[in-house]
Design a protein around this motif. Structure first.
Motif, short mmCIF file in Angstrom:
data_model
loop_
_atom_site.label_atom_id
_atom_site.label_comp_id
_atom_site.label_asym_id
_atom_site.label_seq_id
_atom_site.Cartn_x
_atom_site.Cartn_y
_atom_site.Cartn_z
N MET A 60 47.04 49.51 43.77
CA MET A 60 48.37 49.62 43.98
C MET A 60 49.19 49.26 42.88
N ILE A 61 49.98 50.29 42.36
CA ILE A 61 50.77 50.19 41.32
C ILE A 61 52.22 50.28 41.70
N ASN A 62 53.15 49.23 41.77
CA ASN A 62 54.64 49.52 42.24
C ASN A 62 55.37 48.42 41.65
N GLU A 63 56.64 48.26 41.82
CA GLU A 63 57.43 47.37 41.07
C GLU A 63 57.02 45.85 41.42
N TYR A 64 56.25 45.56 42.22
CA TYR A 64 55.82 44.35 42.76
C TYR A 64 54.63 43.75 42.34
N GLU A 65 53.91 44.76 41.18
CA GLU A 65 52.66 44.33 40.78
C GLU A 65 52.60 42.86 40.01
N LYS A 66 53.76 42.51 39.40
CA LYS A 66 53.90 41.46 38.51
C LYS A 66 53.68 40.32 39.26
N LEU A 67 54.16 40.39 40.66
CA LEU A 67 53.95 39.16 41.41
C LEU A 67 52.66 38.79 41.79
N LEU A 68 51.79 39.87 41.53
CA LEU A 68 50.46 39.76 42.13
C LEU A 68 49.54 39.23 41.05
N ALA A 69 49.92 39.11 39.70
CA ALA A 69 49.39 38.83 38.47
C ALA A 69 48.52 37.58 39.07
N GLY A 70 46.97 37.89 38.44
CA GLY A 70 46.05 36.82 38.98
C GLY A 70 45.19 37.13 40.17
N LEU A 71 45.90 37.87 41.04
CA LEU A 71 45.12 37.95 42.37
C LEU A 71 43.68 38.30 42.31
N ASP A 72 43.48 39.25 41.45
CA ASP A 72 42.21 39.79 41.25
C ASP A 72 41.40 38.66 40.55
N ASP A 73 42.03 37.72 39.83
CA ASP A 73 41.05 36.84 39.17
C ASP A 73 40.37 36.04 39.88
N VAL A 74 40.90 35.71 41.26
CA VAL A 74 40.22 34.68 42.13
C VAL A 74 39.08 35.14 42.81
N ASP A 75 38.19 34.05 42.81
CA ASP A 75 36.71 34.58 43.50
C ASP A 75 37.04 34.26 45.14
N TRP A 76 37.87 35.02 45.56
CA TRP A 76 38.15 35.04 47.04
C TRP A 76 36.92 34.96 47.97
N ALA A 77 35.84 35.56 47.70
CA ALA A 77 34.81 35.67 48.40
C ALA A 77 34.02 34.43 48.51
N GLY A 78 34.13 33.62 47.44
CA GLY A 78 33.81 32.22 47.36
C GLY A 78 34.54 31.15 48.00
N LEU A 79 35.78 31.46 48.48
CA LEU A 79 36.75 30.62 49.24
C LEU A 79 36.57 30.88 50.80
N SER A 80 37.20 30.09 51.61
CA SER A 80 37.11 30.26 53.09
C SER A 80 38.29 30.37 53.59
N HIS A 81 38.14 31.01 55.20
CA HIS A 81 39.27 30.73 55.96
C HIS A 81 38.62 30.70 57.43
N ALA A 82 39.41 30.75 58.15
CA ALA A 82 39.09 30.52 59.78
C ALA A 82 37.65 31.49 60.13
N TYR A 83 37.59 32.48 59.26
CA TYR A 83 36.63 33.51 59.62
C TYR A 83 35.74 33.64 58.64
N ARG A 84 35.44 32.70 57.99
CA ARG A 84 34.29 32.72 56.88
C ARG A 84 34.97 32.94 55.45
N SER A 85 34.47 33.80 55.03
CA SER A 85 34.89 34.46 53.57
C SER A 85 36.29 34.78 53.68
N ALA A 86 36.82 34.60 52.55
CA ALA A 86 38.16 34.76 52.41
C ALA A 86 38.31 36.20 51.45
N HIS A 87 37.35 37.01 51.52
CA HIS A 87 37.27 38.10 50.63
C HIS A 87 38.46 39.37 50.96
N ASP A 88 38.92 38.89 52.22
CA ASP A 88 39.99 39.95 52.55
C ASP A 88 41.48 39.58 52.42
N VAL A 89 41.82 38.34 51.98
CA VAL A 89 43.07 37.68 51.61
C VAL A 89 43.84 38.43 50.70
#
Length: 132
Positions: free
Chosen positions: A1-30
């Motif tokens: 996704m490239i749009n005017e809000y991309e700068k707000l999401l800087a670093g989002l893909d640097d997080v190991d979301w799959a290594g984090l959890s939420h109520a339904y196990r892996s947070a890979h979808d966050v």
């Protein structure tokens, strides 16, 4: 996704979301849900909020992915699409002070007072709180 809000999401893909959890196990979808908040599809945005509420704040519980999502949500609340700001502020508030009045907040925060102030203001008036 490239749009005017991309700068707000800087670093989002640097997080190991799959290594984090939420109520339904892996947070890979966050990150996908967070990214959708900045999109133009209103229905998809509502689904993303529903998914985030039920996963990183499931029935008042928080998970390892919850605090990691906060900086991205705060940026969206301050400078994201107008259609996403109010729900983002609501999610951030719930993550910060919960949703049940019967819980005591031990830090001396007057939750009832905050809620009354928030009800009297629009999102534009509340956004400076996040900037501070």
């Amino acid at each position: 996704m490239i749009n005017e809000y991309e700068k707000l999401l800087a670093g989002l893909d640097d997080v190991d979301w799959a290594g984090l959890s939420h109520a339904y196990r892996s947070a890979h979808d966050v990150p996908g849900h967070i990214r959708t908040l900045c999109g133009s599809d209103d229905e998809a945005r509502e689904q993303a909020f529903t998914s985030l509420f039920s996963s990183i704040f499931h029935q008042g519980s928080r998970y390892t992915a919850s605090p990691v999502a906060v900086p991205f949500l705060a940026r969206i609340a301050v400078a994201g699409p107008a259609a996403a700001r109010e729900d983002t502020l609501l999610l951030l508030t719930r993550l910060a002070v919960d949703w049940h009045d019967e819980y005591d907040v031990t830090t001396g925060i007057n939750v009832a007072g905050w809620r009354a102030a928030a009800a009297a203001c629009g999102p534009e008036e509340l956004l400076p709180w996040y900037e501070e």
